[in-house]
Design a protein around this motif. Sequence first.
Motif, mmCIF file in Angstrom:
data_model
loop_
_atom_site.group_PDB
_atom_site.id
_atom_site.type_symbol
_atom_site.label_atom_id
_atom_site.label_comp_id
_atom_site.label_asym_id
_atom_site.label_seq_id
_atom_site.Cartn_x
_atom_site.Cartn_y
_atom_site.Cartn_z
ATOM 1 N N GLY A 32 0.814 -1.206 0.000
ATOM 2 C CA GLY A 32 0.000 0.000 0.000
ATOM 3 C C GLY A 32 0.847 1.254 0.000
ATOM 4 N N THR A 33 0.211 2.377 -0.347
ATOM 5 C CA THR A 33 0.860 3.677 -0.289
ATOM 6 C C THR A 33 -0.110 4.673 0.336
ATOM 7 O OG1 THR A 33 0.106 4.298 -2.506
ATOM 8 C CG2 THR A 33 2.267 3.271 -2.358
ATOM 9 N N TRP A 34 0.445 5.726 0.938
ATOM 10 C CA TRP A 34 -0.373 6.758 1.553
ATOM 11 C C TRP A 34 0.432 8.043 1.668
ATOM 12 C CZ3 TRP A 34 1.799 2.663 3.963
ATOM 13 C CH2 TRP A 34 2.668 2.915 5.012
ATOM 14 N N ARG A 35 -0.257 9.136 1.906
ATOM 15 C CA ARG A 35 0.375 10.439 2.112
ATOM 16 C C ARG A 35 0.865 10.545 3.551
ATOM 17 N NH1 ARG A 35 1.853 13.411 -2.122
ATOM 18 N NH2 ARG A 35 0.183 13.842 -3.553
ATOM 19 N N GLY A 36 2.050 11.103 3.730
ATOM 20 C CA GLY A 36 2.594 11.326 5.057
ATOM 21 C C GLY A 36 3.365 10.137 5.593
#
Length: 134
Positions: free
Chosen positions: A128-132
């Motif tokens: 997965g990827t996410w902001r921050g």
Amino acid sequence: MLLCKKVKDGGKDSPVDAYFLIEIKSLFSIAILKFNKGGREAFHTHAFNAYTWFLKGDLEEEDVDGSKYQYKCSLLPKYTTIEKNHRVLAKEDSYCLTVRGPWGNIWTEYSKDTDTSTLFTLGRRVLGTWRGLD
């Protein structure tokens, strides 16, 4: 399991060459690392704890919070935990001996440029990827 094998340490784009004497991810690994001059932009954690002895060269470690540390040849090892989020810059080609503990299943990379974190599992498969950072 790897025995006496050279691979890129940290993926195909890594500036670090690893010369594994032995790697049994469920138990331990022992390798000589060659940090080629330069470094990766991404901060990262590891899937293992490690002891590292600096053999030759000049390395700078930067934590994601901006703290910086300098390393040169030393008889005392540096201990790196699974939780440490850092990147390493080699001011010149540098060598280390590393003894790593058993691998966990996940680790992360963080790009300050895009403010994006990526979660990896074995085989560098993206979970997965996410902001921050969190």
